[in-house]
Scaffold this motif. Structure first.
Motif, PDB file in Angstrom:
ATOM      1  N   TYR A  64      48.061  45.322  52.524  1.00 34.06           N
ATOM      2  CA  TYR A  64      47.437  45.329  51.473  1.00 34.06           C
ATOM      3  C   TYR A  64      48.514  44.804  50.428  1.00 34.06           C
ATOM      4  CZ  TYR A  64      43.843  48.683  52.578  1.00 34.06           C
ATOM      5  OH  TYR A  64      42.845  49.240  53.360  1.00 34.06           O
ATOM      6  N   ALA A  67      42.142  53.550  46.642  1.00 30.82           N
ATOM      7  CA  ALA A  67      40.912  53.890  47.049  1.00 30.82           C
ATOM      8  C   ALA A  67      40.444  55.198  46.536  1.00 30.82           C
ATOM      9  CB  ALA A  67      41.093  53.963  48.541  1.00 30.82           C
ATOM     10  N   LYS A 120      33.391  49.443  43.642  1.00 30.31           N
ATOM     11  CA  LYS A 120      32.747  49.128  44.822  1.00 30.31           C
ATOM     12  C   LYS A 120      34.080  48.239  45.334  1.00 30.31           C
ATOM     13  CE  LYS A 120      27.882  49.473  44.020  1.00 30.31           C
ATOM     14  NZ  LYS A 120      26.778  48.451  43.758  1.00 30.31           N
ATOM     15  N   TYR A 121      34.185  48.168  46.627  1.00 36.52           N
ATOM     16  CA  TYR A 121      35.109  47.283  47.437  1.00 36.52           C
ATOM     17  C   TYR A 121      34.521  46.028  47.689  1.00 36.52           C
ATOM     18  CZ  TYR A 121      38.920  45.995  50.308  1.00 36.52           C
ATOM     19  OH  TYR A 121      39.759  45.354  50.994  1.00 36.52           O
ATOM     20  N   TYR A 152      38.545  45.976  44.025  1.00 37.08           N
ATOM     21  CA  TYR A 152      37.316  46.664  43.474  1.00 37.08           C
ATOM     22  C   TYR A 152      36.806  46.333  42.331  1.00 37.08           C
ATOM     23  CZ  TYR A 152      39.344  50.045  46.885  1.00 37.08           C
ATOM     24  OH  TYR A 152      39.663  50.666  48.052  1.00 37.08           O
TER      25      TYR A 152
END
Length: 389
Positions: free
Chosen positions: A61, A282, A291-292, A298
């Protein structure tokens, strides 16, 4: 090869600005004896472009923006002949550096010709800085007279700074962080320290006020606090890093849920959005119903789905209104990825509260006491300034 090369991750800069926001740079204003107000223009990018090199593995990430700004552009005068140069005010780094005319860079931000200044002195080679978006600058360490905010501003004699003869950036940086974070092994008095030692302010401390989301200007108040610019009480927390302006963040609250954090975040004016630990992000996105995307960020189905978010420290919370948390993301070709992206991105390597947070906070950085004081920002032109002593 580069003994003095230091990677300063706390800001990520770009090569282009939102030209619609360009304006004459405001200057300095003296406020009380021992307080210096430096106004700056706020320049925003046309598009938030996500780094095309993002790796979509679940454990990687390290997403970043290519054109990261907003930028806080102030004018300084350099040299005996007062050459006007514009610099980005940055709490996430500690060095002043300017672009030298020998770099071949030209444009509206100005360049410095050291050969025309009678007060110029070369100190050493080896100036080098690099930033998280891979932009960089190299040159010499020099000293000269620096005047903050244009004509009438405080004049710092024999101020050390970087003179960039090579740069991928067309403007300089006014870093105002801890001196230990300077990009050289031989530490020196940076600009906030020089304001103290040369008698302009009493303490190495300053307040940052970015104003509302549509404001064209903000300010840094060296040596003072403007009590008209916040609501409630200023609450101090200790800086938890030796090098950076980090605070411990306890949690965030949104939509009736509190998500524990319990880790350190840099309060950095050189970064636009917020970079959170992936697990924390998250959980926050889940609480918001965001939403991802398979592209690694997101988003909301509608901007109206966003909610206010409160960032909680010991003794104080700062609320980010829902409207500040949503914006468009674009790919490297300028194509829209989403119009309703959540302006928080995942990062494993560093955690930052940037412009999205700082616009809603009045922040007092006391580098001598190693504290940062916070309150909810109040958007007003009123002033009630006291000196920090």
């Amino acid at each position: 090869m580069f003994a003095n090369f230091k990677v300063l991750y706390a800001i990520a800069l770009a090569l282009s600005f939102a030209t619609s926001n360009a304006a004459a740079v405001p200057g300095f204003q003296k406020r009380e004896n021992g307080a210096i107000k430096l106004d700056f223009n706020i320049e925003r990018p046309d598009k938030l472009i996500l780094n095309g090199n993002f790796t979509k593995r679940a454990d990687d990430y390290n997403y970043a923006l290519i054109n990261e700004g907003s930028y806080y552009v102030a004018e300084i005068l350099v040299g005996s002949n007062q050459q006007a140069v514009k610099v980005d005010v940055d709490t996430g780094s500690s060095d002043l550096w300017v672009v030298d005319t020998s770099s071949g860079i030209s444009g509206t931000y100005g360049v410095y010709d050291h050969t025309t200044s009678s007060t110029f002195s070369r100190i050493a080679s080896g100036f080098a800085v690099a930033y998280a978006d891979q932009s960089h600058a190299e040159g010499d360490w020099v000293s000269d007279t620096i005047q903050l905010g244009g004509t009438g501003g405080p004049s710092l004699k024999n101020q050390e700074f970087g003179d960039a003869t090579t740069s991928t950036i067309n403007f300089g940086i006014l870093g105002i962080g801890f001196p230990i974070n300077e990009a050289t092994a031989d530490k020196y008095q940076n600009v906030p320290q020089s304001l103290v030692s040369q008698g302009y302010i009493h303490k190495n401390a300053y307040s940052l006020y970015l104003d509302s989301s549509d404001a064209a200007q903000g300010s840094v108040l060296f040596g003072g606090i403007d009590h008209a610019k916040y609501s409630g009480s200023l609450v101090s927390n200790p800086v938890v890093s030796q090098n950076d302006l980090d605070l411990n963040v306890n949690s965030v609250t949104t939509n009736g849920q509190t998500i524990d954090i319990g880790s350190n975040y840099v309060l950095d004016s050189g970064t636009t959005i917020n970079y959170l630990d992936p697990t924390v992000l998250a959980n926050l996105a889940s609480a918001l119903g965001a939403k991802y995307s398979s592209s690694g960020f997101y988003y909301f189905d509608s901007a109206s789905d966003a909610k206010d978010i409160s960032v909680n420290f010991d003794g104080v919370s700062v609320t980010i209104p829902a409207s500040y948390t949503v914006g468009a993301f674009y790919d490297g070709d300028g194509n829209a990825l989403t119009e309703t992206g959540f302006l928080f991105l995942p990062q494993t390597n560093y955690h930052i509260l940037g412009d999205v947070f700082l616009r809603n906070a009045y922040v007092v950085y006391d580098l001598d006491a190693r504290t940062i004081s916070l309150a909810q920002a109040k958007f007003t032109s009123d002033e009630n300034i006291t000196v920090i002593s």
